[in-house]
Design a protein around this motif. Structure first.
Motif, PDB file in Angstrom:
ATOM      1  N   GLN A  86      -8.202  -7.700  -2.860  1.00 36.02           N
ATOM      2  CA  GLN A  86      -8.308  -7.267  -1.477  1.00 36.02           C
ATOM      3  C   GLN A  86      -8.793  -5.822  -1.413  1.00 36.02           C
ATOM      4  O   GLN A  86      -9.603  -5.461  -0.567  1.00 36.02           O
ATOM      5  N   ARG A  87      -8.316  -5.008  -2.323  1.00 30.74           N
ATOM      6  CA  ARG A  87      -8.761  -3.605  -2.359  1.00 30.74           C
ATOM      7  C   ARG A  87     -10.249  -3.510  -2.609  1.00 30.74           C
ATOM      8  O   ARG A  87     -10.933  -2.656  -2.048  1.00 30.74           O
ATOM      9  N   GLN A  88     -10.743  -4.368  -3.496  1.00 28.82           N
ATOM     10  CA  GLN A  88     -12.174  -4.374  -3.801  1.00 28.82           C
ATOM     11  C   GLN A  88     -12.975  -4.611  -2.518  1.00 28.82           C
ATOM     12  O   GLN A  88     -13.932  -3.902  -2.227  1.00 28.82           O
ATOM     13  N   GLY A  89     -12.555  -5.600  -1.726  1.00 32.06           N
ATOM     14  CA  GLY A  89     -13.268  -5.912  -0.495  1.00 32.06           C
ATOM     15  C   GLY A  89     -13.181  -4.783   0.523  1.00 32.06           C
ATOM     16  O   GLY A  89     -14.178  -4.400   1.148  1.00 32.06           O
ATOM     17  N   TYR A  90     -11.993  -4.260   0.645  1.00 31.98           N
ATOM     18  CA  TYR A  90     -11.757  -3.185   1.625  1.00 31.98           C
ATOM     19  C   TYR A  90     -12.559  -1.947   1.239  1.00 31.98           C
ATOM     20  O   TYR A  90     -13.125  -1.264   2.083  1.00 31.98           O
ATOM     21  N   GLU A  91     -12.631  -1.672  -0.040  1.00 32.07           N
ATOM     22  CA  GLU A  91     -13.409  -0.514  -0.515  1.00 32.07           C
ATOM     23  C   GLU A  91     -14.885  -0.659  -0.151  1.00 32.07           C
ATOM     24  O   GLU A  91     -15.532   0.294   0.290  1.00 32.07           O
ATOM     25  N   ILE A  92     -15.414  -1.876  -0.305  1.00 31.33           N
ATOM     26  CA  ILE A  92     -16.819  -2.116   0.064  1.00 31.33           C
ATOM     27  C   ILE A  92     -17.020  -1.833   1.552  1.00 31.33           C
ATOM     28  O   ILE A  92     -17.960  -1.139   1.956  1.00 31.33           O
ATOM     29  N   MET A  93     -16.112  -2.365   2.361  1.00 31.04           N
ATOM     30  CA  MET A  93     -16.227  -2.170   3.823  1.00 31.04           C
ATOM     31  C   MET A  93     -16.109  -0.687   4.174  1.00 31.04           C
ATOM     32  O   MET A  93     -16.874  -0.173   4.988  1.00 31.04           O
ATOM     33  N   VAL A 120     -10.583 -12.634   3.584  1.00 32.53           N
ATOM     34  CA  VAL A 120     -10.266 -13.961   3.035  1.00 32.53           C
ATOM     35  C   VAL A 120      -9.201 -13.837   1.943  1.00 32.53           C
ATOM     36  O   VAL A 120      -8.193 -14.542   1.955  1.00 32.53           O
ATOM     37  N   ASP A 121      -9.408 -12.933   1.011  1.00 29.15           N
ATOM     38  CA  ASP A 121      -8.385 -12.745  -0.013  1.00 29.15           C
ATOM     39  C   ASP A 121      -7.116 -12.152   0.586  1.00 29.15           C
ATOM     40  O   ASP A 121      -6.015 -12.440   0.129  1.00 29.15           O
ATOM     41  N   GLY A 122      -7.302 -11.330   1.606  1.00 30.62           N
ATOM     42  CA  GLY A 122      -6.144 -10.761   2.293  1.00 30.62           C
ATOM     43  C   GLY A 122      -5.294 -11.845   2.935  1.00 30.62           C
ATOM     44  O   GLY A 122      -4.063 -11.815   2.876  1.00 30.62           O
ATOM     45  N   ALA A 123      -5.960 -12.818   3.538  1.00 31.27           N
ATOM     46  CA  ALA A 123      -5.231 -13.939   4.137  1.00 31.27           C
ATOM     47  C   ALA A 123      -4.608 -14.800   3.045  1.00 31.27           C
ATOM     48  O   ALA A 123      -3.460 -15.222   3.136  1.00 31.27           O
ATOM     49  N   ALA A 124      -5.371 -15.024   2.000  1.00 33.24           N
ATOM     50  CA  ALA A 124      -4.874 -15.880   0.916  1.00 33.24           C
ATOM     51  C   ALA A 124      -3.626 -15.265   0.273  1.00 33.24           C
ATOM     52  O   ALA A 124      -2.667 -15.974  -0.022  1.00 33.24           O
ATOM     53  N   ILE A 125      -3.645 -13.954   0.113  1.00 27.78           N
ATOM     54  CA  ILE A 125      -2.528 -13.342  -0.612  1.00 27.78           C
ATOM     55  C   ILE A 125      -1.231 -13.426   0.206  1.00 27.78           C
ATOM     56  O   ILE A 125      -0.149 -13.589  -0.353  1.00 27.78           O
ATOM     57  N   VAL A 126      -1.355 -13.378   1.523  1.00 26.26           N
ATOM     58  CA  VAL A 126      -0.162 -13.526   2.363  1.00 26.26           C
ATOM     59  C   VAL A 126       0.503 -14.872   2.074  1.00 26.26           C
ATOM     60  O   VAL A 126       1.710 -14.985   1.891  1.00 26.26           O
ATOM     61  N   ASN A 127      -0.337 -15.884   1.992  1.00 27.99           N
ATOM     62  CA  ASN A 127       0.136 -17.230   1.703  1.00 27.99           C
ATOM     63  C   ASN A 127       0.677 -17.329   0.268  1.00 27.99           C
ATOM     64  O   ASN A 127       1.719 -17.934   0.009  1.00 27.99           O
ATOM     65  N   PHE A 155      -0.487 -11.573   8.644  1.00 23.85           N
ATOM     66  CA  PHE A 155      -1.840 -11.147   8.254  1.00 23.85           C
ATOM     67  C   PHE A 155      -2.468 -10.285   9.353  1.00 23.85           C
ATOM     68  O   PHE A 155      -3.015  -9.211   9.078  1.00 23.85           O
ATOM     69  N   ILE A 156      -2.373 -10.744  10.589  1.00 24.43           N
ATOM     70  CA  ILE A 156      -2.979  -9.993  11.697  1.00 24.43           C
ATOM     71  C   ILE A 156      -2.341  -8.613  11.791  1.00 24.43           C
ATOM     72  O   ILE A 156      -3.032  -7.595  11.864  1.00 24.43           O
ATOM     73  N   ASP A 157      -1.023  -8.599  11.739  1.00 20.82           N
ATOM     74  CA  ASP A 157      -0.310  -7.325  11.917  1.00 20.82           C
ATOM     75  C   ASP A 157      -0.724  -6.277  10.884  1.00 20.82           C
ATOM     76  O   ASP A 157      -0.836  -5.108  11.189  1.00 20.82           O
ATOM     77  N   LYS A 158      -0.939  -6.715   9.657  1.00 24.33           N
ATOM     78  CA  LYS A 158      -1.281  -5.695   8.654  1.00 24.33           C
ATOM     79  C   LYS A 158      -2.771  -5.368   8.654  1.00 24.33           C
ATOM     80  O   LYS A 158      -3.175  -4.285   8.219  1.00 24.33           O
ATOM     81  N   MET A 213      -7.627 -19.947   8.294  1.00 25.85           N
ATOM     82  CA  MET A 213      -7.192 -20.299   6.940  1.00 25.85           C
ATOM     83  C   MET A 213      -5.722 -20.693   6.869  1.00 25.85           C
ATOM     84  O   MET A 213      -5.312 -21.403   5.962  1.00 25.85           O
ATOM     85  N   PHE A 214      -4.927 -20.193   7.811  1.00 30.26           N
ATOM     86  CA  PHE A 214      -3.491 -20.495   7.766  1.00 30.26           C
ATOM     87  C   PHE A 214      -3.184 -21.887   8.297  1.00 30.26           C
ATOM     88  O   PHE A 214      -2.048 -22.327   8.256  1.00 30.26           O
TER      89      PHE A 214
END
Lengths: 252, 96, 321
Positions: C170-177, C136-143, C236-239, C205-206
């Motif tokens: 985004q790093r925080q979320g990715y680290e949890i995953m 979600v934050d990853g998508a938001a940051i692209v925007n 977003f998808i590509d990254k 979200m887009f």
């Protein structure tokens, strides 16, 4: 009791106070009366989690059983927590939370001022860092006490009710026992009577300014420091420790 | 008119390090000076961004009107003699 | 020339000036003349953005007390606090256009103003906190990165500050995953389950496809919006695909594959029925989120009143000194 055991107890109590207070403040996140106040209360909660980490880590070191701050926060039961009762009471309304923050931060301000002189270098360092934080908590809480006390009839009624309800939990902050006495003899622990006197002077002054009457105490609640808590603590722990307890083999 | 229950707006100016200019950071809501200062602190210095804060009631700020830009700012454009590069210095003169 | 014609020509002149300015890439500032439609679009977009940040505090806030370590609790709390701060920056930016925060909040409560649909989904497990941060934050940051160059000065400045602060989210979320994928079988299942539930809503979200998006025209012309919905979604998808692969998560889209010719990933069809169902109020948490916000607003009223009353009393006291 050895000096190590006394010091362990001392750090644990301070760490538990910070941990449980931060828990309660963090419950305000997305619930505060103004967005700006939401950020402020969260800042205080963050300060306190940081303090809990330092003190619980140190407690683990002093105990010498290889426990981390997380082990102590997440794997102890109700009777092993040693925070004061005032820290664990539910938030109530904004007046209750502010009044509690006022009573605890004024105490912490005078307490950590003294702890800066501790012969224990770790506690001395924690005190210096904490003092800056609680100085601000105290200022913020004091200003709100004045606003609520001198605001509307409703706010005055609410803050007076909060002060009345909290008053009997304020005494426990100044309690001492054998562990404290042992540490005080070697200049590690804080001498409490002067802290209590300063607390009384400041609190009474602000309450007077705020148009809040000072309750008369016929009894002060006690027990938290020795692991005898209100019913509320168990619920805090069952929520806080849920993942660690449900998945004991997992790391997060 | 009813009082806006979100409290008054204050503009926040931050100094990033001692000696630097104060730069507009944004605004906060607050009912009094002390609250404005604390709210600015809690909002705009979460990452240690500042060493000093000013807060000013938003309605105390007077802003120039963009329609007056020609009269206010254009006349300064041809005053080249205010800039050091306008002057011809004799070759070899030092520290000037 | 009669009066009407004269106003028309003044209007046309103003619009020409404005559009020239936009064309040159100059920022528009609060006191500059701007078309009504520009102002309206900005207020709508900025307030929706602000409300999203504030409502977005709720699903994550749901896990603060249960965060599984002190470090995790600290990070989560700081992140949610940032979101509150970002909401605040955006309300501030919107206020420069003469609309009050109170008004914006009442528009949210009446349903006139929206917030991002994504927050109408529940945060069920701890892995959801990872998925929200990462996806979600990853998508938001692209925007948001794209919006740093938006034409309205205060909005652009708020976005610059926000992007700087969001970089850890985004790093925080990715680290949890990542941690959960290295953990026990239970943790891995929890992480994949969260991925499955949050992937498609994140793509939504887009917003609708460019061909269906009603607001894109003027917003692009006036450089409020710098990239289209589909462009940003693709980015977003590509990254994200590669990031999922690295930690061993499967993206729940059987049609997802690399398209060599386009240099992008192709993806399966998005369920727009679900999107419109949720946006129209029938998502799992719509009512809960609004009720929470309204309750907090109502419960805080006496505090704000007290603060105002105290100020008035103090001012009076000063006068009588």
């Amino acid at each position: 009791m050895t000096t190590e055991q006394a010091l362990y107890k001392y750090c644990l109590r301070l760490g538990d106070n910070a941990l449980i207070q931060s828990y309660r403040l963090s419950e305000w996140c997305s619930n505060a009366p103004l967005l700006e106040e939401d950020l402020a209360l969260t800042n205080f909660a963050l300060d306190m989690i940081g303090r809990a980490q330092l003190l619980l880590s140190y407690a683990g070191v002093v105990e010498g059983m290889g426990k981390t701050d997380d082990d102590l926060a997440y794997r102890r039961g109700e009777r092993q927590f040693t925070n004061t009762l005032i820290s664990e009471l539910p938030n109530g309304d904004f007046a209750f939370t502010i009044a509690r923050l006022f009573f605890t931060s004024v105490y912490e301000y005078y307490f950590f001022t003294e702890l800066q002189n501790s012969a224990d270098t770790t506690l001395k360092a924690v005190a210096a860092k904490t003092l800056k934080e609680v100085k601000y908590h105290k200022a913020h809480a004091t200003d709100w006490m004045l606003r609520l006390g001198g605001g509307t009839e409703e706010s005055n009624t609410r803050v007076q009710a909060a002060v009345n309800a909290l008053w009997m939990y304020t005494g426990e902050q100044f309690e001492t026992d054998k562990a404290d006495a042992m540490l005080q003899d070697i200049n590690i622990a804080v001498d409490m009577p002067p802290v209590k006197d300063k607390w009384n002077v400041y609190v009474q002054e602000v309450l007077l300014d705020a148009g809040i009457s000072v309750p008369v105490a016929d009894y002060m609640q006690t027990g938290g420091r020795n692991g005898v808590h209100t019913e509320y603590l168990g619920h805090i722990l069952s929520e806080m420790q849920y993942l660690q307890r449900a998945y004991p083999d997992a790391t997060w | 008119m009813a009082i806006d229950s979100q409290l008054a707006i204050w503009e926040v100016f931050m100094q990033a390090k001692p000696g630097a200019n104060y730069i507009h950071a944004g605004s906060v809501h607050a009912s009094d000076k002390k609250m404005a200062l604390q709210n600015a602190r809690d909002t705009y210095t979460r990452r240690g961004e500042g060493t000093s804060i000013w807060v000013v009631p938003s309605d105390a700020i007077v802003a120039s009107n963009p329609d007056d830009n020609d009269m206010l700012f254009d006349p300064a454009n041809d005053k080249v003699y205010r800039h050091p590069t306008f002057y011809v210095m004799p070759e070899g003169a030092k520290a000037i | 020339m009669d009066v009407l014609e004269k106003t028309d020509s003044i209007q046309a002149e103003m619009l020409r000036h404005f559009e020239e300015k936009i064309e040159r890439g100059d920022a528009i500032e609060p006191r500059d003349k701007m078309p009504d439609a520009y102002r309206k679009h900005l207020i709508r977009q900025m307030s929706q953005h602000a409300h999203s940040e504030v409502i977005g505090m709720q699903p994550e806030g749901n896990w603060i007390t249960r965060a599984p370590s002190l470090r995790a609790k600290q990070i989560l709390l700081a992140k949610i606090q940032d979101e509150g701060g970002h909401g605040l920056y955006l309300y501030s930016a919107a206020e420069t256009l003469g609309v009050s925060r109170e008004e914006l909040i009442s528009q949210l409560h009446s349903g006139k103003a929206k917030y991002s649909n994504i927050f109408n989904y529940p945060a069920l497990t701890w892995a959801d906190i990872g998925a929200i941060g990462w996806l979600v934050d990853g998508a938001a940051i692209v925007n948001q990165v794209s919006l740093q160059r938006t034409s309205y000065g205060p909005y652009s400045r708020a976005m610059v500050r926000i992007c700087k602060e969001e970089s850890f989210h985004q790093r925080q979320g990715y680290e949890i995953m990542a941690k959960m994928m290295q953990g026990t079988k239970d943790q891995q299942e929890m992480a994949q389950d969260a991925m499955n539930r949050w992937w498609w809503p994140s793509l939504m979200m887009f917003g609708p496809h460019d061909s269906e998006s009603p607001h894109t025209g003027d917003a692009v012309k006036w450089k409020i919006k710098r990239h289209s919905n589909d462009e940003l979604r693709q980015k977003f998808i590509d990254k994200t695909v590669q990031q999922a692969e690295v930690i061993g998560l499967t993206i729940p889209d059987a049609d997802l594959k690399w398209n060599e010719a386009k240099g992008h990933y192709d993806h399966g069809p998005i369920d727009w029925n679900e999107f419109y169902r949720v946006i129209s109020g029938n998502g799992p948490c719509n009512r809960q989120r609004m009720e929470h916000h309204k309750r907090v607003h109502a419960e805080g009223a006496w505090v704000r009143e007290a603060a105002e009353a105290y100020r008035l009393r103090k001012e009076k006291e000063l006068l009588h000194l």
